[in-house]
Enzyme design. Structure first.
Site, PDB file in Angstrom:
ATOM      1  N   ARG A   1       0.866  -1.197   0.000  1.00  0.00           N
ATOM      2  CA  ARG A   1       0.000   0.000   0.000  1.00  0.00           C
ATOM      3  C   ARG A   1       0.899   1.243   0.000  1.00  0.00           C
ATOM      4  O   ARG A   1       1.949   1.231   0.652  1.00  0.00           O
ATOM      5  CB  ARG A   1      -0.938   0.017   1.225  1.00  0.00           C
ATOM      6  CG  ARG A   1      -1.996  -1.089   1.184  1.00  0.00           C
ATOM      7  CD  ARG A   1      -3.076  -0.868   2.232  1.00  0.00           C
ATOM      8  NE  ARG A   1      -3.993   0.193   1.868  1.00  0.00           N
ATOM      9  CZ  ARG A   1      -4.947   0.651   2.690  1.00  0.00           C
ATOM     10  NH1 ARG A   1      -5.080   0.154   3.904  1.00  0.00           N
ATOM     11  NH2 ARG A   1      -5.780   1.611   2.288  1.00  0.00           N
TER      12      ARG A   1
ATOM     13  N   GLN B   1     -15.258   1.593   7.178  1.00  0.00           N
ATOM     14  CA  GLN B   1     -14.489   1.333   8.408  1.00  0.00           C
ATOM     15  C   GLN B   1     -15.190   1.926   9.628  1.00  0.00           C
ATOM     16  O   GLN B   1     -15.072   1.395  10.738  1.00  0.00           O
ATOM     17  CB  GLN B   1     -13.073   1.939   8.295  1.00  0.00           C
ATOM     18  CG  GLN B   1     -12.163   1.227   7.311  1.00  0.00           C
ATOM     19  CD  GLN B   1     -12.201   1.878   5.936  1.00  0.00           C
ATOM     20  OE1 GLN B   1     -13.209   2.457   5.538  1.00  0.00           O
ATOM     21  NE2 GLN B   1     -11.123   1.752   5.189  1.00  0.00           N
TER      22      GLN B   1
ATOM     23  N   ASP C   1      -2.649   8.910   8.121  1.00  0.00           N
ATOM     24  CA  ASP C   1      -1.832   7.910   7.422  1.00  0.00           C
ATOM     25  C   ASP C   1      -0.443   8.438   7.106  1.00  0.00           C
ATOM     26  O   ASP C   1       0.516   7.683   7.009  1.00  0.00           O
ATOM     27  CB  ASP C   1      -2.525   7.454   6.140  1.00  0.00           C
ATOM     28  CG  ASP C   1      -3.708   6.585   6.493  1.00  0.00           C
ATOM     29  OD1 ASP C   1      -4.799   7.139   6.715  1.00  0.00           O
ATOM     30  OD2 ASP C   1      -3.527   5.356   6.609  1.00  0.00           O
TER      31      ASP C   1
ATOM     32  N   LYS D   1      -8.100   9.045   5.763  1.00  0.00           N
ATOM     33  CA  LYS D   1      -9.191   8.435   4.994  1.00  0.00           C
ATOM     34  C   LYS D   1     -10.010   9.460   4.225  1.00  0.00           C
ATOM     35  O   LYS D   1     -10.304  10.537   4.752  1.00  0.00           O
ATOM     36  CB  LYS D   1     -10.072   7.637   5.970  1.00  0.00           C
ATOM     37  CG  LYS D   1     -11.249   6.922   5.366  1.00  0.00           C
ATOM     38  CD  LYS D   1     -10.887   6.013   4.203  1.00  0.00           C
ATOM     39  CE  LYS D   1      -9.799   4.999   4.538  1.00  0.00           C
ATOM     40  NZ  LYS D   1      -9.246   4.327   3.320  1.00  0.00           N
TER      41      LYS D   1
HETATM   42  O1  MRU Z   1      -7.647   2.372   4.259  1.00  0.00           O
HETATM   43  P1  MRU Z   1      -7.441   2.234   5.748  1.00  0.00           P
HETATM   44  O2  MRU Z   1      -8.600   1.613   6.450  1.00  0.00           O
HETATM   45  O3  MRU Z   1      -6.123   1.584   6.068  1.00  0.00           O
HETATM   46  O4  MRU Z   1      -7.340   3.745   6.264  1.00  0.00           O
HETATM   47  C1  MRU Z   1      -7.100   3.961   7.622  1.00  0.00           C
HETATM   48  C2  MRU Z   1      -7.143   5.373   8.033  1.00  0.00           C
HETATM   49  O5  MRU Z   1      -7.289   6.276   7.228  1.00  0.00           O
HETATM   50  C3  MRU Z   1      -6.918   5.652   9.497  1.00  0.00           C
HETATM   51  O6  MRU Z   1      -7.638   6.774   9.905  1.00  0.00           O
HETATM   52  C4  MRU Z   1      -5.426   5.929   9.741  1.00  0.00           C
HETATM   53  O7  MRU Z   1      -4.638   4.927   9.180  1.00  0.00           O
HETATM   54  C5  MRU Z   1      -5.117   6.043  11.198  1.00  0.00           C
HETATM   55  S1  MRU Z   1      -5.218   4.490  12.069  1.00  0.00           S
HETATM   56  C6  MRU Z   1      -4.739   4.789  13.655  1.00  0.00           C
END
Ligand code: MRU
Length: 352
Positions: A95, A200, A241, A252
């Site tokens: 990713r 999520q 992220d 996200k």
């Molecule tokens: O695509 P994802 O579900 O991996 O995205 C996750 C997020 O955007 C979370 O908010 C971020 O990684 C913080 S997790 C503590």
């Protein structure tokens, strides 16, 4: 009630010959664990969002590299290093946006630099991966402690995606203050945006908060403005992220909308993240690679097609919130605010 006594499972566990992973794609309907027995299993689990959330991705990748190395048959150190580089690069391709993935893999590679035998290198890798997980739990608790004073008893707070216990080693980042509030008998209500297209918020955030008996209400993403207005939301808190050197924050998709709404309603918009989510090498949000995912995440819902055949689709998994919309970035080292460029430099100088 102490959070540590609640039953929220760990998302990642090292089991010597495999990694035990909570399959987040099956939640909340089924709580199922899968065995990751090879580096390929680990890559696929990260890619398919069976494990997701920046810190949990980093922890899983770290254990994945330690597991891969454990299976090398060579006794030759040069050969070991070239196999490790190959598997490092492979896992790093799973990713693109969450920087914790590259940070954790980088830490593992660094841990073998002084090793004088293959055995020592394998041991170092495993120790480093365990250390990353242990540190993340303590870090998330610190983030919760630093975030909690920003809220007062009775507040209603909005969040998006899942930046909770299962997205980290434990406690989460954006959700950590709610677990700590629970421990201290402070009542905070959470409004969780469902988080289209992968949900999520609906599937994971509500699930884990309900298990800890935290007051949570689910809304669809397009209800955010109306909910802030009609339910008196006092703040918004999200995870991250990747945070660039100037404080621009990738999180996200939908996070940027919430930051703009926070500005319009004059309520604070907070980002909660560990230092492992900062990328001081990336100058600004414009330089953060944004993952685009399969169009089926949008054209299909619960296996059912909901859009015409061949419709054009744009499906970015993340957006970037410009730093000027962020009231504070809550880290394990305290709350950064104001001139993020110099605040981030200050914190990283202290780390070095
Ligand atoms: O695509 P994802 O579900 O991996 O995205 C996750 C997020 O955007 C979370 O908010 C971020 O990684 C913080 S997790 C503590």
């Amino acid at each position: 009630m102490s959070f540590t006594n609640t039953i929220i499972p760990r998302s990642v566990e090292w089991k010597e010959t495999y990694i035990r992973l909570l399959d987040q794609q099956k939640l909340p309907a089924v709580t199922e664990y899968i065995k990751l027995e090879s580096v390929r299993d680990v890559w696929e689990a990260i890619k398919a969002l069976k494990v997701r959330g920046a810190p949990a991705i980093g922890i899983t990748a770290a254990f994945g590299l330690a597991l891969a190395a454990k299976q090398y048959e060579t006794e030759n150190l040069d050969e070991f290093h070239s196999q490790l580089t190959r598997d490092h690069d492979y896992l790093a391709s799973s990713r693109p946006t969450a920087v914790n993935l590259f940070w954790a893999l980088g830490r593992l590679v660094k841990s073998v630099q002084g090793a004088v035998s293959v055995n020592e290198a394998k041991t170092n890798l495993l120790h480093e991966a365990i250390q990353i997980q242990v540190e993340d739990e303590a870090t998330c608790r610190r983030i919760g402690e630093n975030a909690l004073p920003l809220f007062k008893d009775g507040d209603s707070v909005m969040t998006i995606c899942n930046a909770g216990s299962i997205a980290t080693a434990r406690y989460g980042t954006a959700l950590a203050p709610f677990y700590l509030a629970k421990e201290k008998n402070i009542h905070l209500s959470v409004y969780a945006c469902e988080t289209r297209p992968v949900l999520q918020g609906a599937r994971l955030t509500t699930w884990e908060l309900m298990q800890a008996d935290v007051d949570v209400t689910l809304i669809t993403d397009n209800m955010a403005a109306h909910t802030i207005f009609s339910k008196g939301i006092s703040a918004i808190i999200v995870g991250a992220d990747r945070i660039a050197a100037n404080g621009d924050t990738a999180n996200k998709i939908g996070t940027y909308n919430l930051a703009l709404l926070a500005g319009a309603f004059q309520i604070p918009f907070y980002v909660a993240a560990p230092l492992s989510t900062f990328d001081p090498e990336t100058k600004s949000g414009a330089d953060i690679p944004i993952e685009e995912r399969d169009s089926k995440e949008i054209t299909h819902f619960g296996g059912q097609q909901i859009a015409p055949d061949h419709v054009k689709v744009f499906n970015p998994a993340f957006d970037v919130t410009p730093h000027h919309l962020i009231k504070g970035i809550i880290t394990e080292k305290g709350v950064l605010s104001g001139d993020y460029q110099s605040e981030i430099q200050r914190v990283f100088k202290g780390e070095a």
